[in-house]
Design an enzyme around this catalytic site. Structure first.
Site, short mmCIF file in Angstrom:
data_model
loop_
_atom_site.label_atom_id
_atom_site.label_comp_id
_atom_site.label_asym_id
_atom_site.label_seq_id
_atom_site.Cartn_x
_atom_site.Cartn_y
_atom_site.Cartn_z
N THR A 85 5.90 -15.94 9.69
CA THR A 85 5.72 -16.66 8.33
C THR A 85 6.89 -17.68 7.90
OG1 THR A 85 6.66 -14.97 7.10
CG2 THR A 85 4.25 -14.63 7.68
N ASN B 277 7.04 -12.44 3.06
CA ASN B 277 6.02 -12.60 4.31
C ASN B 277 4.70 -11.85 3.92
OD1 ASN B 277 7.24 -9.94 4.50
ND2 ASN B 277 7.39 -9.90 6.84
N ALA B 278 4.71 -10.82 2.96
CA ALA B 278 3.45 -10.37 2.42
C ALA B 278 2.79 -11.16 1.52
CB ALA B 278 3.88 -9.00 2.25
N GLY B 279 1.40 -10.67 1.72
CA GLY B 279 0.66 -11.38 0.59
C GLY B 279 -0.39 -10.55 0.15
N HIS B 280 -0.22 -9.79 -0.94
CA HIS B 280 -1.06 -8.85 -1.33
C HIS B 280 -1.85 -9.37 -2.54
CE1 HIS B 280 2.01 -5.58 0.17
NE2 HIS B 280 1.31 -6.34 1.14
N THR C 96 -2.76 -15.09 2.77
CA THR C 96 -2.30 -15.24 1.43
C THR C 96 -0.93 -16.12 1.27
OG1 THR C 96 -3.16 -13.48 1.07
CG2 THR C 96 -2.09 -14.03 -0.74
N THR C 97 0.00 -16.04 2.32
CA THR C 97 1.40 -16.45 2.24
C THR C 97 1.25 -18.13 2.89
OG1 THR C 97 2.38 -14.17 2.33
CG2 THR C 97 3.70 -16.09 2.81
N ASP D 54 -2.87 -7.28 6.41
CA ASP D 54 -3.98 -7.88 5.66
C ASP D 54 -5.27 -6.87 5.58
OD1 ASP D 54 -2.45 -10.20 5.49
OD2 ASP D 54 -2.91 -10.68 7.37
N GLU D 55 -5.01 -5.65 5.40
CA GLU D 55 -6.21 -4.74 5.51
C GLU D 55 -6.79 -4.54 4.05
OE1 GLU D 55 -3.24 -3.81 6.36
OE2 GLU D 55 -3.06 -3.36 8.59
N LYS E 115 -4.67 -3.43 1.13
CA LYS E 115 -3.80 -2.40 0.85
C LYS E 115 -3.69 -2.79 -0.79
CE LYS E 115 -0.64 -3.59 3.83
NZ LYS E 115 -1.30 -4.20 4.73
N ARG F 10 -2.91 -19.70 6.88
CA ARG F 10 -3.00 -19.71 8.35
C ARG F 10 -4.62 -19.22 8.29
NH1 ARG F 10 1.78 -17.97 11.66
NH2 ARG F 10 1.80 -16.18 9.95
N ARG G 299 25.10 -5.60 10.33
CA ARG G 299 26.11 -5.11 9.12
C ARG G 299 26.91 -6.54 8.63
NH1 ARG G 299 28.41 -0.55 12.52
NH2 ARG G 299 27.74 -1.81 13.92
N GLN H 262 2.26 -5.46 5.64
CA GLN H 262 1.93 -5.62 7.18
C GLN H 262 1.13 -4.54 7.53
OE1 GLN H 262 5.61 -6.49 6.20
NE2 GLN H 262 4.76 -8.27 5.57
P1 IMP Z 1 7.66 -12.31 10.24
O1 IMP Z 1 7.19 -11.17 9.40
O2 IMP Z 1 7.29 -13.56 9.17
O3 IMP Z 1 8.77 -12.33 10.82
O4 IMP Z 1 6.10 -12.53 11.13
C1 IMP Z 1 5.98 -11.70 12.27
C2 IMP Z 1 4.60 -11.50 12.55
O5 IMP Z 1 4.06 -10.80 11.68
C3 IMP Z 1 3.87 -12.73 12.51
O6 IMP Z 1 2.78 -12.64 13.48
C4 IMP Z 1 3.32 -12.87 11.23
O7 IMP Z 1 2.15 -13.59 11.18
C5 IMP Z 1 2.78 -11.30 11.11
N1 IMP Z 1 3.06 -11.01 9.51
C6 IMP Z 1 3.99 -10.94 8.90
N2 IMP Z 1 3.65 -10.69 7.50
C7 IMP Z 1 2.16 -10.41 7.54
C8 IMP Z 1 1.52 -10.09 6.54
O8 IMP Z 1 1.59 -9.84 5.48
N3 IMP Z 1 0.31 -9.95 6.91
C9 IMP Z 1 -0.25 -10.22 8.30
N4 IMP Z 1 0.62 -10.55 9.42
C10 IMP Z 1 2.10 -10.72 8.82
#
Ligand code: IMP
Length: 429
Positions: A129, A38-41, A299-300, A13-14, A16, A303, A143, A224
Site C-alpha cells: 500500500t 495500510n488498513a482501511g476499515h 479504502t486506502t 477487506d472482509e 471486520k 485500487r 531494533r 488485514q
Molecule cells: P503492505 O502491508 O502495505 O506492506 O502491503 C502488503 C500486502 O498486503 C499488499 O498485497 C497489500 O495490498 C496487502 N494489504 C495491506 N493492507 C491491506 C488491507 O487492509 N486490506 C487488504 N490488503 C492489504
C-alpha cells in the site's frame, strides 16, 4: 477481562469493521493490535460512512476507550489527520483514545524505502500500500525503530533521537541512490507534533492490567487477514504483521486466557488487493460483476480488488490456524442473483487433488481450483432474519459452516447495521 478477537479469515477487506461496530456496545475498550495505515476499515452508521486507517473503528461508539496497540506501526502525522477528520465529524475522542508507548513509529524514510523495495522487486513486487509498513516492522525487529513512547522525551532529546534515526536511514537511502532526507527538518516536524500527540501516549500494558482488575470487556480489532499474515500467509506476498489470533494477544498485551471469543470474518466470496497467488480469482466478467456489485475498491489506495469465488481450502486453513469456532459471513447480498455459484472444494496440482492449503506460494500459484456448483437465489433484499432467507442462501451458509466446522453467528446482508442477521449459537452441523 474477557476479550473478543476479530480476525480476518481471507486476504483482508472482509468487513471486520462492521462486525466490530455491531458488537462494540458489549465492550468497554477496543484495541487495534497490528498493522498501521495500510488498513482501511469502513463503517456505515445511520447513512454516514467513516473510513478508519489507524484509529480502531470501535471508537465510533461513544464511551468506548480506543487503543492503538503495541503491535501497531503508527504514522503519527496521518494519525493526527485522521483524528482531526473524526473530530470534525462530531466524534469526540478526548480522554478516550490512547497510543501504546510500545507501538512503533512509521518514519518518513520508511515510506520511501517501501517504494524503493517495490520498484526493485519489479515484476515480483508485493503490491504494498506504500505506507511504509514493511520497513517499519523491519526496523522494529532489527531494533532500530522509534517507539511512540519516545515522544515523551524532552524536545531536545526527541530532536536528537529523530536526527540519529534519519541519519542512519540516509545511509540506506544513499545505498539505493535515492535522495536523502534533511535530518533536522524531519526532527523538527516530530518536535512540532510532540505536544499534540504526547497526552495520548500511555503505557497501555499497565492500563490493560487495571482494566483486567476492573472486569472491563475488550474488543481486539484486527486488520488485514490470515492469508496476509507474515508467518501463516502466502509469503512473501503478505503484510509484515501477525494478522492471526496470536497477534491479537501479543499486539495488544491482553492476557491470553482472557480471550474467550474469536470471530473469523469471511466474505461470501474472496478478494485480494496487491499481488500474489489467488487460486479462485475470476479474471472474466464474473470477477468484474463481483467488483462492481461489491464495490471492491481499496479504502486506502482506491485500487480495484481482485475478486473470485469462495475458497474452502483457504478458509479451512484459516479456521484451523485461528482455531475458529465462530465466523461472520459478510456481503452475502453481493452474490444474490447469480444463478450458479461456485465454491472451491479442493485444488488440482500436477494431476493430483489436494485439500490442504500449501505453505509455498509457488505451489499455490500452480494450484487450480476444483469447484462444486451451488444453486443461487434471486436478487432480493435479504433482510435480517435467517429463517426468511431464500433456501439456497441458507444452504450456502450451512455448507460453509459444515466444511469449516464453525457457526456463522453473524451474517451481513448489506452495509448498514440493520442489514445484519444475528444467529443464536447452534451446534456445529
Ligand atoms: P503492505 O502491508 O502495505 O506492506 O502491503 C502488503 C500486502 O498486503 C499488499 O498485497 C497489500 O495490498 C496487502 N494489504 C495491506 N493492507 C491491506 C488491507 O487492509 N486490506 C487488504 N490488503 C492489504
Amino acid at each position: 477481562m474477557p476479550a473478543t478477537a476479530i480476525v480476518g479469515g481471507q486476504w483482508g477487506d472482509e468487513g471486520k469493521a462492521k462486525v466490530v461496530d455491531f458488537l462494540m456496545s458489549d465492550h468497554d475498550i477496543v484495541v487495534r493490535y497490528q498493522g498501521g495505515a495500510n488498513a482501511g476499515h469502513t463503517v456505515v452508521t445511520d447513512g454516514n460512512k467513516f473510513a478508519f486507517h489507524q484509529i480502531p473503528s470501535g471508537i465510533l461508539n461513544s464511551g468506548v476507550i480506543g487503543v492503538l496497540g503495541n503491535g501497531m506501526v503508527v504514522n503519527p502525522f496521518t494519525f493526527l489527520d485522521e483524528l482531526k477528520e473524526l473530530t470534525s465529524r462530531g466524534i469526540d475522542t478526548i480522554g478516550r483514545l490512547y497510543i501504546s508507548s510500545s507501538a512503533q513509529v512509521v518514519m518518513p524514510y520508511h515510506i520511501i524505502l517501501d517504494s524503493i523495495d517495490e520498484s526493485e522487486l519489479e515484476d515480483r513486487s508485493i503490491g504494498s500500500t506504500g505506507k511504509g509498513i514493511g520497513p517499519a516492522y523491519s526496523d522494529k525487529h532489527s531494533r532500530h525503530g522509534m517507539r511512540a513512547g519516545d515522544f515523551l522525551l524532552g524536545k531536545e532529546d526527541l530532536h536528537a533521537l529523530v536526527r540519529d534515526k534519519v541519519e542512519y536511514a540516509n545511509r540506506m537511502l544513499d545505498m539505493h541512490n535515492a535522495p536523502t532526507l534533511s535530518a533536522r527538518k524531519v526532527a523538527s516536524d516530530f518536535v512540532n507534533i510532540k505536544d499534540e500527540i504526547t497526552p495520548m501516549i500511555k503505557d497501555t500494558q499497565l492500563m490493560m492490567s487495571r482494566w483486567n482488575a476492573d472486569g472491563k470487556r475488550i474488543m481486539l480489532e484486527g486488520a488485514q487477514g490470515t492469508l496476509l499474515d507474515i508467518d501463516h500467509g502466502t509469503y512473501p506476498y503478505v503484510t509484515s504483521s501477525t494478522c492471526t489470533v496470536g497477534g491479537a494477544v501479543s499486539g495488544s498485551g491482553v492476557n491470553i486466557s482472557a480471550v474467550d471469543r474469536v470471530i473469523g470474518i469471511f466474505k461470501a466470496y474472496t478478494t485480494r488487493v496487491g499481488n500474489g497467488p489467488f487460486p479462485t480469482e475470476l479474471k472474466d466478467r464474473h470477477g468484474e460483476y463481483l467488483r462492481d456489485k461489491g464495490n471492491e475498491f481499496g479504502t486506502t489506495t482506491g485500487r480495484p480488488r481482485r475478486c473470485g469465488w469462495f475458497d474452502l481450502v483457504a478458509a479451512r486453513y484459516s479456521a484451523s490456524v485461528n482455531d475458529l469456532k465462530e465466523i461472520a459471513l459478510t456481503k452475502l447480498d453481493v452474490i444474490s442473483g447469480i444463478p450458479k455459484i461456485k465454491i472451491c472444494v479442493a485444488y488440482e496440482i500436477d494431476g493430483a487433488r489436494i485439500e490442504d492449503f500449501p505453505s509455498s506460494y509457488d505451489i499455490l500459484n500452480r494450484c487450480r481450483p476444483i469447484y462444486d456448483e451451488i444453486e443461487g437465489w434471486e436478487d432480493t433484499k435479504l433482510g435480517s432474519d435467517f429463517a426468511s432467507l431464500p433456501d439456497n442462501a441458507r444452504n450456502y451458509i450451512k455448507r460453509i459452516e459444515k466444511e469449516l466446522g464453525v457457526n456463522a453467528s453473524f451474517v451481513s446482508t448489506g452495509p448498514g447495521r440493520k442489514e445484519t442477521i444475528l444467529r443464536n449459537k447452534q451446534p456445529v452441523l
